[in-house]
Write a protein that holds these residues in place. Structure first.
Motif, PDB file in Angstrom:
ATOM      1  N   SER A  49       0.749  -0.720  -0.057  1.00  0.00           N
ATOM      2  CA  SER A  49      -0.076   0.076   0.027  1.00  0.00           C
ATOM      3  C   SER A  49       0.891   1.429  -0.090  1.00  0.00           C
ATOM      4  O   SER A  49       2.362   0.986   0.358  1.00  0.00           O
ATOM      5  N   VAL A 107      -7.449   0.184  -5.618  1.00  0.00           N
ATOM      6  CA  VAL A 107      -8.523   1.247  -5.397  1.00  0.00           C
ATOM      7  C   VAL A 107      -7.754   2.076  -4.293  1.00  0.00           C
ATOM      8  O   VAL A 107      -5.983   2.266  -4.117  1.00  0.00           O
ATOM      9  N   HIS A 108      -8.454   3.217  -3.868  1.00  0.00           N
ATOM     10  CA  HIS A 108      -8.430   4.035  -4.063  1.00  0.00           C
ATOM     11  C   HIS A 108      -9.428   5.026  -1.940  1.00  0.00           C
ATOM     12  O   HIS A 108     -10.293   4.693  -2.428  1.00  0.00           O
ATOM     13  N   GLU A 109      -8.782   3.927  -0.492  1.00  0.00           N
ATOM     14  CA  GLU A 109      -8.947   3.678  -0.069  1.00  0.00           C
ATOM     15  C   GLU A 109      -9.568   4.554   1.120  1.00  0.00           C
ATOM     16  O   GLU A 109      -8.507   5.388   1.380  1.00  0.00           O
ATOM     17  N   GLN A 110     -11.010   4.901   0.461  1.00  0.00           N
ATOM     18  CA  GLN A 110     -10.900   6.560   1.609  1.00  0.00           C
ATOM     19  C   GLN A 110     -10.009   6.636   2.902  1.00  0.00           C
ATOM     20  O   GLN A 110     -10.601   7.682   3.412  1.00  0.00           O
ATOM     21  N   SER A 111     -11.185   5.469   3.714  1.00  0.00           N
ATOM     22  CA  SER A 111     -10.860   5.520   4.941  1.00  0.00           C
ATOM     23  C   SER A 111      -9.239   5.736   5.189  1.00  0.00           C
ATOM     24  O   SER A 111      -8.657   6.024   6.484  1.00  0.00           O
ATOM     25  N   THR A 112      -8.627   5.240   4.285  1.00  0.00           N
ATOM     26  CA  THR A 112      -7.220   4.936   5.000  1.00  0.00           C
ATOM     27  C   THR A 112      -5.872   6.298   4.333  1.00  0.00           C
ATOM     28  O   THR A 112      -4.422   6.281   4.666  1.00  0.00           O
ATOM     29  N   ARG A 116      -4.184   0.554  -2.423  1.00  0.00           N
ATOM     30  CA  ARG A 116      -3.800  -0.538  -2.431  1.00  0.00           C
ATOM     31  C   ARG A 116      -4.348  -1.454  -3.805  1.00  0.00           C
ATOM     32  O   ARG A 116      -5.765  -1.692  -4.448  1.00  0.00           O
ATOM     33  N   LYS A 118      -7.245  -5.191  -4.125  1.00  0.00           N
ATOM     34  CA  LYS A 118      -7.741  -5.203  -3.515  1.00  0.00           C
ATOM     35  C   LYS A 118      -8.639  -6.144  -5.009  1.00  0.00           C
ATOM     36  O   LYS A 118      -9.199  -6.073  -5.462  1.00  0.00           O
ATOM     37  N   GLU A 127     -16.724   3.757  -0.483  1.00  0.00           N
ATOM     38  CA  GLU A 127     -15.778   3.650   0.646  1.00  0.00           C
ATOM     39  C   GLU A 127     -13.998   2.975  -0.111  1.00  0.00           C
ATOM     40  O   GLU A 127     -12.954   3.897  -0.023  1.00  0.00           O
ATOM     41  N   ASP A 128     -14.363   2.332  -1.287  1.00  0.00           N
ATOM     42  CA  ASP A 128     -13.222   2.341  -2.507  1.00  0.00           C
ATOM     43  C   ASP A 128     -13.684   3.283  -3.306  1.00  0.00           C
ATOM     44  O   ASP A 128     -13.994   3.191  -4.104  1.00  0.00           O
TER      45      ASP A 128
END
Length: 168
Positions: A49, A107-112, A116, A118, A127-128
């Motif tokens: 990531s 994906v661009h994981e919004q919460s983090t 990464r 997936k 979210e993704d």
């Protein structure tokens, strides 16, 4: 894994080519992602990531669009005729693509705020986000399973040196 046979990737001249019609030895648009492992093993690349760069182009510094040669392709029948239909975008500006639920995608994981890989079945709507070549983060609206009538396939593409190909 694999991309639904009718979906298109972008050739080196910017034209869409259905994945069922791609030719080994031809060159297709891809994206080199700095720091991303050069491995086809999910156990390796899913551990990677990096921070999404909202001030730059989204990707790690040193990443760039390039062309890669198609080294191999594997055509396989759909398992139980199932395919994921992923819709991305916002408001009235949405688009969708079909892909095997076990295919991995960046994906661009919004919460983090991380980039990464997936698998499609792990995608969480809103979210993704997917990331355009420009770095723009596009929300995933839905991820549904379709059961198709007839004989259909998915195609796994092996491009080198960069495996991150561009959907058209």
């Amino acid at each position: 894994g694999g991309i639904f046979q009718e979906e298109q990737i972008t050739d080196e001249n910017g034209n869409g080519v259905a994945v069922k019609d791609v030719v080994i030895g031809n060159t297709y648009k891809s994206y080199f992602i700095e720091g991303s492992p050069d491995s086809d093993l999910p156990s390796v690349f899913t551990e990677w990531s990096d921070t999404y760069d909202s001030e730059g182009n989204g990707f790690p510094s040193g990443s760039y669009e390039t062309n890669s040669e198609l080294i191999n392709k594997f055509v396989q029948p759909l398992d139980k005729n199932m395919i994921s239909n992923v819709t991305v975008g916002s408001g009235e500006s949405t688009t969708s693509f079909r892909v095997s639920p076990t295919q991995h995608i960046l994906v661009h994981e919004q919460s983090t705020n991380l980039l990464r890989y997936k698998s499609i079945y792990e995608l969480v709507p809103n979210e993704d986000h997917l990331v355009r070549v420009s770095g723009e983060s596009i929300p995933t609206v839905s991820n549904t399973i379709e059961i198709l009538d007839g004989d259909y396939s998915s195609v796994v593409l092996d491009l080198e040196p960069g495996d991150t190909f561009l959907l058209h």
